[in-house]
Design an enzyme around this catalytic site. Structure first.
Site, PDB file in Angstrom:
ATOM      1  N   SER A 104       0.826  -1.221   0.000  1.00 47.57           N
ATOM      2  CA  SER A 104       0.000   0.000   0.000  1.00 47.57           C
ATOM      3  C   SER A 104       0.856   1.265   0.000  1.00 47.57           C
ATOM      4  O   SER A 104       0.634   2.179  -0.799  1.00 47.57           O
ATOM      5  CB  SER A 104      -0.900   0.000   1.233  1.00 47.57           C
ATOM      6  OG  SER A 104      -1.731  -1.134   1.212  1.00 47.57           O
ATOM      7  N   GLU A 135       9.669  -5.827  -5.788  1.00 42.85           N
ATOM      8  CA  GLU A 135       8.749  -6.581  -4.922  1.00 42.85           C
ATOM      9  C   GLU A 135       9.104  -8.057  -5.036  1.00 42.85           C
ATOM     10  O   GLU A 135       9.100  -8.614  -6.140  1.00 42.85           O
ATOM     11  CB  GLU A 135       7.303  -6.326  -5.356  1.00 42.85           C
ATOM     12  CG  GLU A 135       6.263  -7.234  -4.716  1.00 42.85           C
ATOM     13  CD  GLU A 135       6.265  -7.192  -3.184  1.00 42.85           C
ATOM     14  OE1 GLU A 135       6.107  -6.109  -2.619  1.00 42.85           O
ATOM     15  OE2 GLU A 135       6.454  -8.280  -2.571  1.00 42.85           O
ATOM     16  N   CYS A 141      -2.011  -5.978   2.458  1.00 44.54           N
ATOM     17  CA  CYS A 141      -3.428  -5.589   2.474  1.00 44.54           C
ATOM     18  C   CYS A 141      -4.199  -6.254   1.338  1.00 44.54           C
ATOM     19  O   CYS A 141      -5.261  -6.835   1.556  1.00 44.54           O
ATOM     20  CB  CYS A 141      -3.547  -4.069   2.375  1.00 44.54           C
ATOM     21  SG  CYS A 141      -5.254  -3.524   2.237  1.00 44.54           S
ATOM     22  N   CYS A 173      -6.183  -7.225   4.568  1.00 46.12           N
ATOM     23  CA  CYS A 173      -7.486  -6.546   4.647  1.00 46.12           C
ATOM     24  C   CYS A 173      -8.496  -7.012   3.608  1.00 46.12           C
ATOM     25  O   CYS A 173      -9.648  -7.299   3.937  1.00 46.12           O
ATOM     26  CB  CYS A 173      -7.308  -5.042   4.454  1.00 46.12           C
ATOM     27  SG  CYS A 173      -5.810  -4.345   5.106  1.00 46.12           S
ATOM     28  N   LYS A 197      -9.468 -10.843   3.663  1.00 49.80           N
ATOM     29  CA  LYS A 197     -10.129 -11.012   4.973  1.00 49.80           C
ATOM     30  C   LYS A 197     -11.542 -10.466   4.944  1.00 49.80           C
ATOM     31  O   LYS A 197     -12.491 -11.123   5.356  1.00 49.80           O
ATOM     32  CB  LYS A 197      -9.283 -10.319   6.045  1.00 49.80           C
ATOM     33  CG  LYS A 197      -9.818 -10.323   7.461  1.00 49.80           C
ATOM     34  CD  LYS A 197     -10.817  -9.239   7.768  1.00 49.80           C
ATOM     35  CE  LYS A 197     -10.454  -7.845   7.425  1.00 49.80           C
ATOM     36  NZ  LYS A 197      -9.442  -7.207   8.264  1.00 49.80           N
ATOM     37  N   TYR A 254      -6.409  -8.077  16.562  1.00 48.57           N
ATOM     38  CA  TYR A 254      -7.203  -7.876  15.339  1.00 48.57           C
ATOM     39  C   TYR A 254      -7.412  -9.180  14.566  1.00 48.57           C
ATOM     40  O   TYR A 254      -8.530  -9.565  14.268  1.00 48.57           O
ATOM     41  CB  TYR A 254      -6.462  -6.929  14.398  1.00 48.57           C
ATOM     42  CG  TYR A 254      -6.550  -5.471  14.700  1.00 48.57           C
ATOM     43  CD1 TYR A 254      -7.484  -4.677  14.070  1.00 48.57           C
ATOM     44  CD2 TYR A 254      -5.662  -4.865  15.582  1.00 48.57           C
ATOM     45  CE1 TYR A 254      -7.557  -3.311  14.303  1.00 48.57           C
ATOM     46  CE2 TYR A 254      -5.715  -3.505  15.828  1.00 48.57           C
ATOM     47  CZ  TYR A 254      -6.658  -2.740  15.178  1.00 48.57           C
ATOM     48  OH  TYR A 254      -6.721  -1.390  15.415  1.00 48.57           O
ATOM     49  N   GLU A 295     -10.888 -11.379  14.202  1.00 48.85           N
ATOM     50  CA  GLU A 295     -11.554 -11.400  12.893  1.00 48.85           C
ATOM     51  C   GLU A 295     -11.702 -12.831  12.385  1.00 48.85           C
ATOM     52  O   GLU A 295     -12.775 -13.234  11.910  1.00 48.85           O
ATOM     53  CB  GLU A 295     -10.775 -10.522  11.909  1.00 48.85           C
ATOM     54  CG  GLU A 295     -10.859  -9.049  12.319  1.00 48.85           C
ATOM     55  CD  GLU A 295     -10.173  -8.076  11.383  1.00 48.85           C
ATOM     56  OE1 GLU A 295     -10.495  -6.900  11.446  1.00 48.85           O
ATOM     57  OE2 GLU A 295      -9.293  -8.488  10.597  1.00 48.85           O
ATOM     58  N   ASP A 306       4.153  -0.350   7.804  1.00 45.95           N
ATOM     59  CA  ASP A 306       4.353  -1.243   8.952  1.00 45.95           C
ATOM     60  C   ASP A 306       5.823  -1.395   9.335  1.00 45.95           C
ATOM     61  O   ASP A 306       6.137  -1.688  10.494  1.00 45.95           O
ATOM     62  CB  ASP A 306       3.790  -2.643   8.641  1.00 45.95           C
ATOM     63  CG  ASP A 306       2.265  -2.656   8.587  1.00 45.95           C
ATOM     64  OD1 ASP A 306       1.649  -1.593   8.813  1.00 45.95           O
ATOM     65  OD2 ASP A 306       1.707  -3.729   8.305  1.00 45.95           O
ATOM     66  N   HIS A 350     -33.725   8.874  10.824  1.00 42.51           N
ATOM     67  CA  HIS A 350     -34.568   7.837  11.405  1.00 42.51           C
ATOM     68  C   HIS A 350     -35.239   6.993  10.327  1.00 42.51           C
ATOM     69  O   HIS A 350     -35.664   7.547   9.325  1.00 42.51           O
ATOM     70  CB  HIS A 350     -35.637   8.509  12.272  1.00 42.51           C
ATOM     71  CG  HIS A 350     -36.476   7.543  13.027  1.00 42.51           C
ATOM     72  ND1 HIS A 350     -36.011   6.838  14.123  1.00 42.51           N
ATOM     73  CD2 HIS A 350     -37.754   7.148  12.823  1.00 42.51           C
ATOM     74  CE1 HIS A 350     -36.978   6.061  14.571  1.00 42.51           C
ATOM     75  NE2 HIS A 350     -38.041   6.221  13.803  1.00 42.51           N
ATOM     76  N   GLU A 373     -28.375   6.948  14.224  1.00 35.93           N
ATOM     77  CA  GLU A 373     -29.028   8.082  14.890  1.00 35.93           C
ATOM     78  C   GLU A 373     -28.739   8.110  16.390  1.00 35.93           C
ATOM     79  O   GLU A 373     -28.831   9.155  17.024  1.00 35.93           O
ATOM     80  CB  GLU A 373     -30.539   8.088  14.633  1.00 35.93           C
ATOM     81  CG  GLU A 373     -31.302   6.958  15.286  1.00 35.93           C
ATOM     82  CD  GLU A 373     -32.803   7.006  14.982  1.00 35.93           C
ATOM     83  OE1 GLU A 373     -33.376   8.096  15.013  1.00 35.93           O
ATOM     84  OE2 GLU A 373     -33.386   5.936  14.697  1.00 35.93           O
TER      85      GLU A 373
END
Ligand code: NDP
Length: 449
Positions: A15, A35, A43, A48, A51, A178, A182, A304, A438, A443
């Site tokens: 990211s 890479e 991610c 993310c 997941k 986390y 999850e 990170d 509503h 609300e």
């Protein structure tokens, strides 16, 4: 700058790295990124995004359970893990291709191999090629921590969990952060027996205590078992391939999968940073200043790997800020106050700003707390007894809303909007002045008295 092969060489196409590459290139810089795994980073490839798709996929269990109350007949429904897994993995492929296209469209060169730093302005690719750059950006992310106990080779981490060959009947999750909460939610919704084991008695450290208690209560009612203060001692593989897991002083627990979710460590091992005079922090993180600059003036680090806030939107902001600072003519920092976050547990929780405990400490107890403890109407209608809980933490002196904390259906979706109000420093009176929408769960945020 012309003496270097590139103006910016980025290590890590996740990211933060992709955003920095794209923005730097749009400012006219000559950019390359290396890479070693897949374009998109944690991610997109194994975090993310897949997941969240598994959360969506597993959440149908709840919807289908409740559907009969709304007149739908759902007999004969079945679930096929392989279909969900493969569809998710195909979507990951699609996103990886989209990220690659973004790099291409911005004329960013990409090398699909590992790169290490060899000096303030040089990197070496795994294939042996040396490349020079005016600036180097480290955006290599973090890696799951595997605690040291006999048999840990039989465990999986969040890297492998997306590829399970079948849906396990019994899952143990180590950790209560986390990832643990999850995946405990995903597997529980899919019908697996889930046991969460954690070294302490704290779940989701850092979140407001009232929300954590509510999540514990709801997930226990849904069938998740918890073993707190229970470090894992030993994992033994049985002849049938299953696992026997010894935790604390209790009887061993049988399991088909043991998912380790005990934090993520910056992935700096062997990166060669010492060649540029950079000393790592105690947890392996790269120390940086407010502009993400390391101890070496030509090397920056984002995301990170710096272990500031391990969240994708933060890595993106940091990467963008570095590109603007170096090539956009604008000195740009990232702000870390009022960062919204969510745990996609079932139900999810979401939070921005100070928790009640933090605010009481910072404001010498001079805070006001407002809560809405309610049963969402869709739960009432479906005879589902789970209650939502929203909490506002307010500075009693200025009336400013310091924090908003929510657990309940769709709370992450709702929280993003209210995070704007907290970041803007709005007061409780301004929340109260806002007309309720509503009927909605949101609300409740403007109706707390
Ligand atoms: P977390 O830091 O959230 O949780 C780690 C858990 O493991 C805690 O329960 C902790 O226990 C326990 N633990 C830590 N070290 C050890 C150890 N050596 N042995 C045994 N237990 C240990 O980490 P995760 O792995 O869940 O996630 C990593 C990061 O990824 C998160 O911090 C988050 O920033 C990010 N993330 C964000 C998500 C989101 O935004 N929705 C989703 C997934 C990940 P204790 O608290 O008791 O010390």
């Amino acid at each position: 700058m012309a003496d270097y092969d590139y103006d910016l060489f980025v290590i890590g196409a996740g990211s933060g790295g992709v955003r920095a590459s794209r923005i730097a290139a749009s400012h006219g810089a000559r950019v390359a990124v290396a890479e070693e795994f897949r374009i998109g980073g944690t991610c997109v490839i194994r975090g993310c995004v897949p997941k969240k798709l598994l959360v969506y996929g597993s959440h149908f269990a709840e919807e289908l359970q409740d559907a009969a109350h709304y007149g739908w007949s759902v007999e004969g429904m079945t679930f096929d893990w392989n279909v969900l897994r493969d569809t998710v993995l195909r979507d990951v492929d699609r996103l990886e291709a989209a990220y690659t296209t973004t790099l291409d469209n911005n004329k960013v060169d990409h090398f699909h191999e590992r790169a290490t730093v060899t000096g303030p302005h040089s990197v070496k690719l795994a294939s042996g090629r040396e490349i020079t750059a005016q600036y180097i950006l480290i955006a290599v992310g973090a890696w799951p921590v595997m605690p040291d106990f006999p048999g840990n080779e039989h465990c999986i981490t969040s890297n492998e969990v997306f590829h399970l060959s079948s849906l396990p009947k019994r899952v143990i999750v180590q950790g209560a952060g986390y990832i643990a909460m999850e995946f405990a939610g995903i597997f529980n919704a899919l019908g697996c027996h889930v046991t969460v084991v954690n070294r302490s008695e704290t779940m989701l450290r850092g979140y407001d205590a009232a929300l954590r208690d509510r999540l514990l209560q709801i997930t226990m009612a849904r069938g998740i078992e918890y073993k707190f203060n229970c470090p894992i001692k030993l994992v033994e593989k049985q002849v049938d391939g299953s696992l026997m897991v010894s935790v604390g002083d209790q009887d061993p627990i049988p399991a088909d999968v043991l998912l380790i979710a005990t934090g993520r460590r910056p992935k700096t091992d062997g990166l060669g940073l010492e060649s540029a005079g950079i000393t790592l922090g105690q947890g392996g993180e790269i120390p940086v200043d407010e502009y993400s600059k390391t101890a070496c003036a030509s090397i920056y680090a984002v995301g990170d790997v710096t272990d500031r806030v391990q969240l994708t939107p933060i890595a993106i902001r940091e990467g963008h800020a570095v590109a603007d600072t170096l090539f956009g003519g604008t000195l740009r920092k990232t702000h870390y106050d009022a960062v919204p976050s969510a745990v996609f547990s079932q139900p999810p929780l979401a939070s921005v700003g100070l928790t009640e405990a933090q605010a009481r400490e910072m404001f010498a107890g001079n805070v006001k707390i407002f809560t809405a403890d309610f049963r969402p109407m869709k739960n009432v209608f479906a005879s589902r007894h789970e209650r939502g809980l929203y909490k506002l933490v307010v500075d009693a002196a200025s009336d400013r809303v310091l924090g908003v904390h929510m657990i309940g259906p769709d709370s992450p979706e709702i929280l993003q909007a209210v995070a704007i109000a907290v970041r803007a420093g709005l007061t409780k009176a301004e929340f109260d002045d806002t007309i309720a929408l509503h009927p909605s769960m949101a609300e409740e945020l403007v109706l707390m008295r």
